[in-house]
Design an enzyme around this catalytic site. Sequence first.
Site, short mmCIF file in Angstrom:
data_model
loop_
_atom_site.label_atom_id
_atom_site.label_comp_id
_atom_site.label_asym_id
_atom_site.label_seq_id
_atom_site.Cartn_x
_atom_site.Cartn_y
_atom_site.Cartn_z
N ARG A 157 1.26 3.51 -0.87
CA ARG A 157 0.57 5.02 -1.06
C ARG A 157 -0.96 4.92 -0.95
O ARG A 157 -1.50 6.16 -0.71
CB ARG A 157 0.75 5.12 -2.92
CG ARG A 157 1.99 5.77 -3.22
CD ARG A 157 2.04 6.49 -4.44
NE ARG A 157 1.46 5.70 -5.66
CZ ARG A 157 1.87 4.53 -6.21
NH1 ARG A 157 3.00 4.24 -5.92
NH2 ARG A 157 1.21 3.99 -7.27
N ASP A 194 1.43 -0.87 -4.68
CA ASP A 194 1.17 0.63 -4.46
C ASP A 194 2.06 1.15 -3.47
O ASP A 194 2.24 2.53 -3.15
CB ASP A 194 -0.13 0.84 -4.01
CG ASP A 194 -0.39 0.45 -2.42
OD1 ASP A 194 0.24 -0.38 -2.11
OD2 ASP A 194 -1.34 0.95 -1.74
N LYS A 195 3.07 0.43 -3.04
CA LYS A 195 4.20 0.76 -2.01
C LYS A 195 3.55 1.50 -0.99
O LYS A 195 4.12 2.60 -0.70
CB LYS A 195 5.14 1.57 -2.87
CG LYS A 195 5.76 0.70 -3.91
CD LYS A 195 7.28 1.09 -4.43
CE LYS A 195 7.53 0.54 -5.87
NZ LYS A 195 6.82 0.66 -7.10
N ILE A 240 2.01 -5.96 5.40
CA ILE A 240 1.40 -6.06 4.12
C ILE A 240 2.27 -6.56 3.07
O ILE A 240 3.60 -6.38 2.70
CB ILE A 240 1.10 -4.64 3.51
CG1 ILE A 240 0.35 -3.62 4.45
CG2 ILE A 240 0.48 -4.31 2.38
CD1 ILE A 240 0.34 -2.10 4.51
C1 LIG Z 1 0.29 -4.79 -1.80
S1 LIG Z 1 -1.27 -5.18 -1.23
C2 LIG Z 1 -2.06 -3.55 -1.42
C3 LIG Z 1 -2.28 -2.59 -0.21
C4 LIG Z 1 -3.35 -1.57 -0.53
N1 LIG Z 1 -2.90 -0.45 0.18
C5 LIG Z 1 -4.64 -1.93 -0.07
O1 LIG Z 1 -5.50 -1.02 0.13
O2 LIG Z 1 -5.06 -3.18 -0.02
C6 LIG Z 1 -1.88 -6.20 -2.29
C7 LIG Z 1 -3.26 -7.01 -1.69
O3 LIG Z 1 -2.72 -7.92 -0.87
C8 LIG Z 1 -3.60 -8.34 0.21
N2 LIG Z 1 -2.88 -8.25 1.37
C9 LIG Z 1 -1.47 -7.84 1.70
N3 LIG Z 1 -1.38 -7.90 3.17
C10 LIG Z 1 -2.39 -8.70 3.65
C11 LIG Z 1 -2.77 -9.06 5.07
N4 LIG Z 1 -1.69 -8.88 5.86
N5 LIG Z 1 -3.87 -9.47 5.13
C12 LIG Z 1 -4.69 -9.85 4.18
N6 LIG Z 1 -4.45 -9.58 3.05
C13 LIG Z 1 -3.35 -8.86 2.62
C14 LIG Z 1 -4.92 -7.50 0.04
O4 LIG Z 1 -5.68 -7.96 -0.65
C15 LIG Z 1 -4.00 -6.29 -0.57
O5 LIG Z 1 -5.08 -5.60 -1.32
#
Ligand SMILES: C[S@@+](CC[C@H](N)C(=O)[O-])C[C@H]1O[C@@H](n2cnc3c(N)ncnc32)[C@H](O)[C@@H]1O
Length: 275
Positions: free
Chosen positions: A209, A206-207, A241
């Site tokens: 978003r 979702d970059k 993230i």
């Molecule tokens: C690109 S991220 C999506 C971000 C999105 N805005 C959200 O609400 O989760 C993809 C997924 O990777 C996991 N994720 C990414 N960074 C994380 C972190 N620092 N700790 C735990 N899970 C993470 C989460 O499950 C997330 O939904």
Amino acid sequence: MDDSTPPQQQQQERTPGLSVDTYEPKEMSRAEFQLLPRKQQKRIMKQEMWDRRADEFKEKQRQKNRDGRRRRKERVREGEVPPRRKAEDQIRTNHRFVIDMDFDDKMDDREIKSMCAQVQRCYAANRQAARYVDLHITQLHGRCRQRFDSALAQHSGWSPEHVKLDDKEYPDLFPAEDLVYLTADSPNVIESLDESKVYIIGGLVDKNRYPRLTLDKAEKQGIAHAQLPIGQYVQMSTRKIMTVNQIFEMLLRFVDVPDWKAAFLDVIPARKLEN
Ligand SMILES: C[S@@+](CC[C@H](N)C(=O)[O-])C[C@H]1O[C@@H](n2cnc3c(N)ncnc32)[C@H](O)[C@@H]1O
């Protein structure tokens, strides 16, 4: 136009001067061809050109794959990469992970493609890990499902030991008290991985978003949530993230050797780390 241009486009771009007056058909003699109505001649010529281009295209793809395999073998010989691990040499663990594919309508077509490629990478990582986990892809539907049924149809050959694709949602598969949604927005931080829990990764590109999307979902469902302890072990120059496959690969590494720092440093690209 490069090698990956589909044959239909290649045909249009490469054969502007082609004419039925000089065309040498493949399936009949030139004399027989000339006796046919012009419309039919054109149809035959077009179809044969299409088949020829499609064959050339497929052959180029095959050659590319052969080259890739040869290059990999050389790198294994040089000790640059380890040989592929056989399934019987892997150790099965009881850790359970889910990739939640609920977010099909939140992504554009490019993001859908990228998301599906990330699922492929997660499968490949689990298939190659020294210790592998139970991986569920849940609520696979919409454009992601279509992509898995067409362009990525080779997934039908994936080992069910290493991935399970499901159109069901995770609450239909696991008890609510076992679920932990992983999300960078959670105030909770996990310290370790518990084999009695099921850790969920949001299947979303979702970059940034949709901040808090997965946290809001977990709160609405009344299930636990937590972020990975990235900030405690490494200094990052960007937000913490990660992509779906990065998170899954970190978790796999931690399952193998319970050392968060090593898991994070192995996976986070150097450009994202502060010097
Ligand atoms: C690109 S991220 C999506 C971000 C999105 N805005 C959200 O609400 O989760 C993809 C997924 O990777 C996991 N994720 C990414 N960074 C994380 C972190 N620092 N700790 C735990 N899970 C993470 C989460 O499950 C997330 O939904």
